[in-house]
Design an enzyme around this catalytic site. Structure first.
Site, PDB file in Angstrom:
ATOM      1  N   SER A  69      37.929  47.478  45.359  1.00 23.86           N
ATOM      2  CA  SER A  69      37.658  47.920  46.732  1.00 23.86           C
ATOM      3  C   SER A  69      36.222  48.400  46.922  1.00 23.86           C
ATOM      4  O   SER A  69      35.548  48.808  45.972  1.00 23.86           O
ATOM      5  CB  SER A  69      38.613  49.054  47.111  1.00 23.86           C
ATOM      6  OG  SER A  69      39.945  48.660  46.943  1.00 23.86           O
TER       7      SER A  69
HETATM    8  N1  SAH Z   1      42.623  49.754  43.817  1.00 27.16           N
HETATM    9  C1  SAH Z   1      42.111  48.527  43.269  1.00 27.16           C
HETATM   10  C2  SAH Z   1      42.139  47.442  44.316  1.00 27.16           C
HETATM   11  C3  SAH Z   1      42.951  46.330  43.827  1.00 27.16           C
HETATM   12  S1  SAH Z   1      43.300  45.034  44.953  1.00 27.16           S
HETATM   13  C4  SAH Z   1      40.739  48.716  42.687  1.00 27.16           C
HETATM   14  O1  SAH Z   1      40.114  49.753  42.932  1.00 27.16           O
HETATM   15  O2  SAH Z   1      40.281  47.834  41.943  1.00 27.16           O
HETATM   16  C5  SAH Z   1      45.048  45.241  45.133  1.00 27.16           C
HETATM   17  C6  SAH Z   1      45.876  45.110  43.882  1.00 27.16           C
HETATM   18  O3  SAH Z   1      47.233  45.255  44.273  1.00 27.16           O
HETATM   19  C7  SAH Z   1      45.769  43.755  43.171  1.00 27.16           C
HETATM   20  O4  SAH Z   1      45.428  43.955  41.838  1.00 27.16           O
HETATM   21  C8  SAH Z   1      47.178  43.177  43.316  1.00 27.16           C
HETATM   22  O5  SAH Z   1      47.582  42.391  42.197  1.00 27.16           O
HETATM   23  C9  SAH Z   1      48.013  44.439  43.445  1.00 27.16           C
HETATM   24  N2  SAH Z   1      49.329  44.244  44.055  1.00 27.16           N
HETATM   25  C10 SAH Z   1      49.690  43.508  45.133  1.00 27.16           C
HETATM   26  N3  SAH Z   1      51.003  43.602  45.368  1.00 27.16           N
HETATM   27  C11 SAH Z   1      51.506  44.433  44.412  1.00 27.16           C
HETATM   28  C12 SAH Z   1      52.807  44.925  44.107  1.00 27.16           C
HETATM   29  N4  SAH Z   1      53.880  44.581  44.827  1.00 27.16           N
HETATM   30  N5  SAH Z   1      52.951  45.755  43.050  1.00 27.16           N
HETATM   31  C13 SAH Z   1      51.885  46.114  42.300  1.00 27.16           C
HETATM   32  N6  SAH Z   1      50.628  45.686  42.534  1.00 27.16           N
HETATM   33  C14 SAH Z   1      50.442  44.851  43.575  1.00 27.16           C
END
Ligand code: SAH
Length: 222
Positions: A69
């Site tokens: 993010s």
């Molecule tokens: N907070 C993270 C942003 C990651 S993007 C950072 O700072 O890097 C969002 C993430 O949510 C992705 O890695 C994706 O695989 C995960 N995601 C999406 N749906 C999900 C679910 N149902 N359970 C767990 N993770 C999920």
């Protein structure tokens, strides 16, 4: 990391003061949140190809087609979560582990769930490298929450839910707070749900955001 990449990362780190200034100007003013961001080496979380952009205020691609993010959004969401030092926090969507690390610095305990095993393992390596001792990880479907550890004081969702995340709201303490991007398209609205202590919620819309979708089930790893 190659020598060249290290050099690029070091040069890019000179941009940290500029990034901190940009966050303040956009309304991230909570000293604890700012300190957590300032003391977290974002270049540990970005892929080699983008190391030199680690201190820019932008989201960047990571493995498995996901994203780390934008620092401003991380700051804004962490501030909106109004975490307290004693809080037990649940985070959905570990991704690179950057947001998890920021949360770990402002709370007592962070539980984090990711649906890609590869991302989870990489993030665990980073938590270890940073010596974080208050992060508990789980490979699984975060949409289900973490019933065994509920209720939580705070919940942060970093992938977009199509609608109110009811299942997760049910795992929140009566006066807890949940922050999540909610919406169906590429642009969602960032919502803050604050428990009213009687089973209801006050909902506030903070701003437009662009998150990857919250998907059901675990991913078949590439
Ligand atoms: N907070 C993270 C942003 C990651 S993007 C950072 O700072 O890097 C969002 C993430 O949510 C992705 O890695 C994706 O695989 C995960 N995601 C999406 N749906 C999900 C679910 N149902 N359970 C767990 N993770 C999920």
């Amino acid at each position: 990391m190659s020598g060249r990449t290290t050099k690029a990362a070091q040069e890019a780190k000179a941009d940290l003061p500029r990034l901190m200034q940009a966050l303040r100007e956009q309304g991230v003013t909570d000293p604890q949140v700012l300190k957590a961001i300032e003391t977290t080496p974002r270049d540990l979380f970005t892929p080699d190809l983008f190391k030199d952009r680690s201190w820019e205020d932008s989201a960047l691609p990571i493995a498995c087609g996901q994203t780390i993010s934008q620092p401003f959004i991380v700051g804004l969401m962490t501030q909106a979560l109004t975490v307290e030092p004693r809080s037990r926090v649940l985070e959905i969507g570990t991704g690179s582990g950057y947001q998890t690390t920021i949360l770990s610095k402002v709370s007592r305990l962070v539980y984090t769930i990711e649906r890609y095993r590869t991302l989870m393992k990489e993030a665990e390596g980073r938590f270890q490298a940073l010596g974080l001792t208050n992060v508990i990880t789980k490979f699984g479907d975060g949409g289900e929450g973490w019933a065994e550890q509920a209720p939580f004081d705070r919940i942060m969702v970093t992938a977009a839910a199509e609608d109110d995340p009811k299942r997760l709201l049910s795992q929140l303490k009566p006066n807890g707070v949940l922050v999540a991007p909610v919406g169906k398209g590429p642009v969602q609205s960032l919502r803050r749900y604050a428990g009213d202590g009687k089973g209801g919620f006050r909902v506030e819309i903070l701003c437009d955001v662009r998150f990857v979708p919250l998907l059901a089930g675990v991913a078949k790893d590439q």
